[in-house]
Design a protein around this motif. Structure first.
Motif, short mmCIF file in Angstrom:
data_model
loop_
_atom_site.label_atom_id
_atom_site.label_comp_id
_atom_site.label_asym_id
_atom_site.label_seq_id
_atom_site.Cartn_x
_atom_site.Cartn_y
_atom_site.Cartn_z
N ILE A 1 133.78 -21.63 97.39
CA ILE A 1 132.65 -21.11 98.74
C ILE A 1 133.09 -21.52 99.65
O ILE A 1 132.84 -20.46 100.81
CB ILE A 1 131.64 -22.70 98.33
CG1 ILE A 1 130.46 -22.31 96.99
CG2 ILE A 1 131.60 -22.89 99.63
CD1 ILE A 1 130.37 -24.04 96.91
N SER B 1 126.97 -19.22 93.12
CA SER B 1 125.67 -19.63 93.25
C SER B 1 124.87 -19.72 91.98
O SER B 1 124.31 -20.50 91.53
CB SER B 1 124.56 -19.03 93.76
OG SER B 1 124.44 -17.52 93.66
N LEU C 1 126.88 -22.95 89.87
CA LEU C 1 127.18 -24.19 90.16
C LEU C 1 125.72 -24.79 89.53
O LEU C 1 126.24 -26.29 89.61
CB LEU C 1 126.12 -24.07 91.51
CG LEU C 1 126.94 -23.56 92.77
CD1 LEU C 1 126.41 -22.94 94.28
CD2 LEU C 1 128.14 -24.66 92.93
N ALA D 1 121.38 -15.05 95.45
CA ALA D 1 122.28 -15.90 95.95
C ALA D 1 121.81 -16.76 96.98
O ALA D 1 121.97 -18.18 96.01
CB ALA D 1 123.38 -15.37 96.76
N LEU E 1 119.44 -19.23 94.28
CA LEU E 1 120.04 -20.02 93.84
C LEU E 1 120.90 -21.10 94.14
O LEU E 1 120.80 -21.93 93.56
CB LEU E 1 121.07 -18.71 93.12
CG LEU E 1 120.36 -18.34 91.75
CD1 LEU E 1 121.60 -17.71 91.00
CD2 LEU E 1 120.14 -18.62 90.84
N LEU E 2 121.26 -20.33 95.57
CA LEU E 2 121.67 -21.50 95.92
C LEU E 2 120.51 -22.69 96.31
O LEU E 2 121.13 -24.21 96.68
CB LEU E 2 122.24 -21.32 97.41
CG LEU E 2 123.22 -20.19 96.81
CD1 LEU E 2 124.38 -19.53 99.14
CD2 LEU E 2 124.88 -21.29 96.74
N HIS F 1 120.13 -25.09 93.75
CA HIS F 1 121.28 -25.90 93.24
C HIS F 1 121.65 -26.36 94.16
O HIS F 1 123.29 -27.06 94.23
CB HIS F 1 121.84 -24.73 92.52
CG HIS F 1 121.65 -23.94 91.46
ND1 HIS F 1 122.38 -22.61 90.82
CD2 HIS F 1 120.67 -23.79 89.93
CE1 HIS F 1 122.14 -22.25 89.77
NE2 HIS F 1 121.18 -22.87 89.85
N ARG F 2 121.24 -26.59 95.11
CA ARG F 2 121.72 -26.72 96.60
C ARG F 2 121.99 -28.52 96.22
O ARG F 2 123.14 -28.86 96.90
CB ARG F 2 120.46 -26.91 97.87
CG ARG F 2 119.72 -28.33 97.32
CD ARG F 2 118.46 -27.83 98.54
NE ARG F 2 116.87 -28.78 97.77
CZ ARG F 2 115.97 -27.96 96.88
NH1 ARG F 2 116.36 -27.50 96.96
NH2 ARG F 2 114.75 -29.33 96.44
N ILE G 1 125.70 -28.11 95.83
CA ILE G 1 126.82 -27.37 96.78
C ILE G 1 127.99 -28.71 97.24
O ILE G 1 128.90 -28.40 96.95
CB ILE G 1 125.83 -27.01 97.63
CG1 ILE G 1 125.17 -25.91 97.64
CG2 ILE G 1 127.26 -26.36 98.70
CD1 ILE G 1 124.82 -25.27 98.17
#
Length: 438
Positions: free
Chosen positions: A166, A348, A351, A390, A393-394, A397-398, A401
């Motif tokens: 990342i 992403s 994660l 991405a 998905l980010l 899946h925040r 992170i």
């Protein structure tokens, strides 16, 4: 421990084959003979691949004798040397011949996109085929496999690599945005790679499980094993370094003779040759029902390529006589944009701590699309597709992170409850991880 006849025979045969394949390349190099570019490409390419396999065996077997940070550093060097020898030759030469700058960028971006677009999906395919075979035999299923939907689980300890990816991806975005690789960015990337080695050396490791020729080397008694490791490492590294220049020049000459873009040959053929041992080892792990270890090896490889390889380019360029920044033309900016976008999607996906067959298919299809639709507009559309997926998905899946970045920076895993499902005792141990060949 006395080596068995079977292991000794395997070792002798393997070393003889490597010697036979390397010798023509060395003879051609030092004889000064000039032959057809296609023939020289074949001879040098086979020699580099053979030396790379021997280097891979050495790195695997060395796990029996070296521990901690030194082991991690050695394994990292054994993995990156074949690929970097070619790429850094181009970057160094570009310092005095700017026309070669494009080849350094081509080799780096090709290596990165092959890893995510081909090696990762191929590993999942092999894991799925092994799972189907095991299921038919009603045998024990790999604990790193989820079945509905099919996915390979990312071991918790690999949050370290994901966090560093990342950070490295955020830094790498400066390249397409500025159209150059500044020496300060290169130093930062190399520093991130060194930091990675430090963090990885502090992680708990499992007893190495050797296979193939590395198993034969590991079975030798201590003194003969260590002597062989030193001889093999020094010998194969020297061969790769000596043949890097003629191999690279043969790539360009063969492309021009065949009417094929030499840029494309450097971008795809050279990385395939240098990364072949790494791909083979990952596939062997997956075939033996160790898909989690295979995926871990490929994730670690991505960290190496995205930090040390990118960071080395401006340094080699400057040492070769170039300036403080390595310029990128529009084609290279396009390649870096695609590579950064693909990397962002790969991060992403992982994660959630699993790599599903569905997402493996998406990565492969997006990778192959750029060969079908080759216009600049189409390639930027593919990069946009990577980025949109991405971002989705980010967002999904925040919660993962910040804990993932924190893991990379501090080395401490967070009990954040994401992902909820961590199958198998070994995953619940947190930082326990296999030593992968960097």
């Amino acid at each position: 421990m006395k080596i068995s006849a079977r292991l000794a025979r395997r070792l002798i045969v393997a070393l003889c084959i490597v010697a036979v394949l390397i010798t023509p390349g060395l003879i051609l190099k030092f004889s000064g003979a000039e032959i057809a570019p296609l023939a020289s490409l074949l001879i040098y390419g086979i020699a580099v691949i053979a030396a790379s396999f021997a280097l891979a065996w050495t790195g695997e077997a060395a796990e029996k004798d070296i521990s901690g940070g030194l082991m991690v550093g050695l394994l990292a060097i054994t993995a990156i040397l074949p690929e970097y020898a070619v790429d850094l030759y181009f970057a160094f030469s570009a310092g005095s011949d700017p026309s070669l700058t494009q080849y350094a960028a081509a080799n780096m971006t090709g290596a990165n996109r092959l890893l995510l677009g081909v090696a990762w999906p191929l590993m999942v395919l092999v894991a799925w085929l092994v799972y189907r075979s095991v299921k038919r035999k009603q045998a024990a299923v790999d604990p790193d496999i989820e079945t509905k939907p099919f996915a390979v689980v990312v071991r918790r300890g690999y949050r370290l690599e994901l966090g560093l990816l990342i950070i490295a991806t955020v830094l790498a975005l400066l390249i397409p945005l500025t159209g150059q690789i500044n020496i300060l960015l290169g130093v930062a990337m190399l520093g991130l790679f060194v930091f990675y080695l430090y963090r990885a050396s502090k992680s708990e490791t499992e007893e190495p499980e050797l296979m193939g020729v590395s198993e034969s080397i590991g079975a030798l008694s201590t003194v003969p094993r260590r002597i062989m490791l030193v001889v093999l490492f020094v010998g194969t590294a020297a061969v790769i370094l000596m043949l890097a220049e003629p191999f690279a020049q043969s790539l360009i000459a063969a492309g021009r003779q065949l009417g094929i873009s030499d840029f494309l040959l450097v971008q795809w053929l050279a990385p395939l040759a240098s990364e072949a041992p790494e791909f083979v080892i990952a596939i062997l792990f997956a075939m033996r029902g160790k898909a989690g270890m295979a995926l871990g090896l490929l994730i670690a490889s991505k960290v190496n390529q995205w930090t040390a390889l990118v960071g080395s380019l401006p340094v080699a360029y400057m040492v070769g006589g170039g300036g403080w920044t390595m310029p990128m033309d529009p084609r290279q900016v396009e390649e870096f944009t695609l590579t950064a976008a693909q990397t962002l999607l790969g991060i992403s996906i992982l994660l959630c701590m699993k790599f599903s067959g569905r997402w493996a298919t998406v990565l492969f299809l997006l990778f192959t699309t750029t060969f079908i639709f080759t216009s600049t507009e189409a390639r930027y559309l593919v990069a946009a597709g990577y980025t949109v997926l991405a971002v989705v998905l980010l967002v999904a899946h925040r919660r993962a992170i910040w804990p993932t970045v924190k893991m990379a920076v501090t080395g401490k895993d967070s009990d954040d409850g994401f992902p909820v499902h961590l199958p198998g005792k070994e995953h619940r141990r947190g930082m326990s991880r296999p030593v992968s060949r960097m």
